[in-house]
Design an enzyme around this catalytic site. Structure first.
Site, PDB file in Angstrom:
ATOM      1  N   SER A   1       3.661  -2.348  10.256  1.00 29.18           N
ATOM      2  CA  SER A   1       5.126  -2.349  10.404  1.00 29.18           C
ATOM      3  C   SER A   1       5.782  -3.675  10.024  1.00 29.18           C
ATOM      4  O   SER A   1       6.745  -4.105  10.661  1.00 29.18           O
ATOM      5  CB  SER A   1       5.518  -1.911  11.823  1.00 29.18           C
ATOM      6  OG  SER A   1       5.071  -0.585  12.049  1.00 29.18           O
TER       7      SER A   1
ATOM      8  N   HIS B   1      -9.557   0.767   5.242  1.00 27.18           N
ATOM      9  CA  HIS B   1      -8.237   1.031   5.832  1.00 27.18           C
ATOM     10  C   HIS B   1      -8.373   2.003   7.003  1.00 27.18           C
ATOM     11  O   HIS B   1      -9.200   2.924   6.966  1.00 27.18           O
ATOM     12  CB  HIS B   1      -7.284   1.608   4.777  1.00 27.18           C
ATOM     13  CG  HIS B   1      -5.864   1.624   5.249  1.00 27.18           C
ATOM     14  ND1 HIS B   1      -5.373   2.614   6.070  1.00 27.18           N
ATOM     15  CD2 HIS B   1      -4.841   0.747   5.059  1.00 27.18           C
ATOM     16  CE1 HIS B   1      -4.107   2.350   6.351  1.00 27.18           C
ATOM     17  NE2 HIS B   1      -3.758   1.229   5.756  1.00 27.18           N
TER      18      HIS B   1
ATOM     19  N   GLY C   1       2.544   2.102  10.544  1.00 28.86           N
ATOM     20  CA  GLY C   1       3.450   3.235  10.323  1.00 28.86           C
ATOM     21  C   GLY C   1       4.255   3.640  11.539  1.00 28.86           C
ATOM     22  O   GLY C   1       4.908   4.685  11.533  1.00 28.86           O
TER      23      GLY C   1
ATOM     24  N   GLU D   1      -5.065  -5.149  10.769  1.00 30.82           N
ATOM     25  CA  GLU D   1      -4.022  -4.136  10.925  1.00 30.82           C
ATOM     26  C   GLU D   1      -4.291  -3.315  12.180  1.00 30.82           C
ATOM     27  O   GLU D   1      -5.077  -2.350  12.138  1.00 30.82           O
ATOM     28  CB  GLU D   1      -4.024  -3.198   9.721  1.00 30.82           C
ATOM     29  CG  GLU D   1      -3.845  -3.878   8.389  1.00 30.82           C
ATOM     30  CD  GLU D   1      -3.360  -2.901   7.334  1.00 30.82           C
ATOM     31  OE1 GLU D   1      -2.243  -3.075   6.865  1.00 30.82           O
ATOM     32  OE2 GLU D   1      -4.085  -1.944   7.021  1.00 30.82           O
TER      33      GLU D   1
ATOM     34  N   ASN E   1       0.860  -1.183   0.000  1.00 29.83           N
ATOM     35  CA  ASN E   1       0.000   0.000   0.000  1.00 29.83           C
ATOM     36  C   ASN E   1       0.899   1.237   0.000  1.00 29.83           C
ATOM     37  O   ASN E   1       1.566   1.515   0.986  1.00 29.83           O
ATOM     38  CB  ASN E   1      -0.890  -0.035   1.265  1.00 29.83           C
ATOM     39  CG  ASN E   1      -1.724   1.215   1.429  1.00 29.83           C
ATOM     40  OD1 ASN E   1      -1.852   2.018   0.498  1.00 29.83           O
ATOM     41  ND2 ASN E   1      -2.297   1.394   2.608  1.00 29.83           N
TER      42      ASN E   1
ATOM     43  N   GLU F   1      -6.698   4.435   7.991  1.00 29.09           N
ATOM     44  CA  GLU F   1      -6.530   5.875   7.709  1.00 29.09           C
ATOM     45  C   GLU F   1      -7.807   6.472   7.115  1.00 29.09           C
ATOM     46  O   GLU F   1      -8.124   7.636   7.341  1.00 29.09           O
ATOM     47  CB  GLU F   1      -5.308   6.079   6.807  1.00 29.09           C
ATOM     48  CG  GLU F   1      -4.018   5.925   7.614  1.00 29.09           C
ATOM     49  CD  GLU F   1      -2.844   5.367   6.847  1.00 29.09           C
ATOM     50  OE1 GLU F   1      -2.859   5.363   5.605  1.00 29.09           O
ATOM     51  OE2 GLU F   1      -1.884   4.912   7.512  1.00 29.09           O
TER      52      GLU F   1
ATOM     53  N   LYS G   1      -0.077   4.324  -0.170  1.00 28.99           N
ATOM     54  CA  LYS G   1      -0.763   5.487   0.448  1.00 28.99           C
ATOM     55  C   LYS G   1      -0.573   6.721  -0.443  1.00 28.99           C
ATOM     56  O   LYS G   1      -0.735   6.617  -1.649  1.00 28.99           O
ATOM     57  CB  LYS G   1      -0.248   5.705   1.864  1.00 28.99           C
ATOM     58  CG  LYS G   1      -0.249   4.418   2.675  1.00 28.99           C
ATOM     59  CD  LYS G   1       0.023   4.634   4.120  1.00 28.99           C
ATOM     60  CE  LYS G   1       0.103   3.288   4.815  1.00 28.99           C
ATOM     61  NZ  LYS G   1       0.119   3.380   6.249  1.00 28.99           N
TER      62      LYS G   1
END
Ligand code: PEP
Length: 228
Positions: A187, A82, A157, A151, A6, A84, A8
């Site tokens: 990560s 996701h 991140g 996740e 991904n 985010e 991003k």
């Protein structure tokens, strides 16, 4: 085994093409590879997917892309849910489920992301599962082209992955809800991928930061090739 990247909001169209040209030369073997570049860097590749799209063919949704734009590149994979998009863009579970239904009807392979924030993890595994159950609302967990990605928000991140024990325990619990592949994300890097994908109920990984360097990503694919 599935290894997904991904990007991003990273990489230009030119940089992405360079990356894909390098990746095109790699023998994926038994590994299923997926790459999710930004919407401005879509190309025709079987392994490419969209990070996001609005649940529409086209229309008045300023700033969004829809099915028509994805079809132009023959894109048949999409990331939905996701963290985010849930936490930064404020997508509700209801809207996420609507997206899921739309792209399911269109036959997309859906990489559906779930994960709990740190305050929930601190309360223990039962609280984590209760939280994840809310993210299952309105989602067909037996959709034939579903790939689930667990996740934990606190591991995304941050450079700090969930522990092997946490991944093992959480994936075993998630397995009770679906028979479809379950990826771990948060990560993942060349240094820890082998221990993670060797675990039972871990069918691959979704990688953010460590996938940005194509050699790192290829390295992870090579490691995954050695795992059944
Ligand atoms: C992600 O955002 O899907 C992700 C797993 O990111 P990172 O690998 O950087 O933690």
């Amino acid at each position: 085994m599935i290894v997904a990247a991904n990007f991003k909001t990273n990489k230009t169209r030119k940089e992405t093409l360079q990356y894909l040209k390098t990746l095109d030369e790699v023998d994926f073997g038994n590994v299923k590879v997926a790459v999710f570049p930004p919407a401005t860097a879509l190309f025709e590749r079987d392994y490419l997917g969209a990070q996001n799209a609005y649940p529409t063919i086209n229309g008045a949704y300023t700033g969004e892309i829809g099915l028509e734009q994805l079809n132009e590149f023959n894109i048949k994979k999409i990331l939905i849910g996701h963290s985010e998009r849930r936490h930064i863009l404020g997508e509700s579970q209801e809207f996420i489920a609507e997206k899921f239904e739309f792209f399911k009807k269109e036959g997309f392979e859906i990489f559906y992301c779930i994960g709990e924030p740190l305050d929930v993890r601190k309360k223990g595994i039962d609280a984590v599962i209760e939280y994840l159950k809310i993210q299952f609302e309105g989602i067909d967990l037996e959709y034939e082209k579903l790939v689930l990605a667990y996740e934990p928000v606190w591991a995304i991140g941050t450079g700090v992955s969930a522990s092997i024990e946490e991944i093992k325990e959480t994936h075993a619990k998630i397995r009770q809800f679906t028979s479809k592949p379950i990826l771990y994300g948060g990560s993942v890097k060349p240094e820890n991928i082998k221990d993670i994908i060797s675990l039972q109920n871990v069918d691959g990984v979704l990688v953010g930061s460590a996938s940005l360097d194509v050699n790192n990503f290829i390295n992870m694919i090579e490691i995954a090739k050695g795992i059944e």
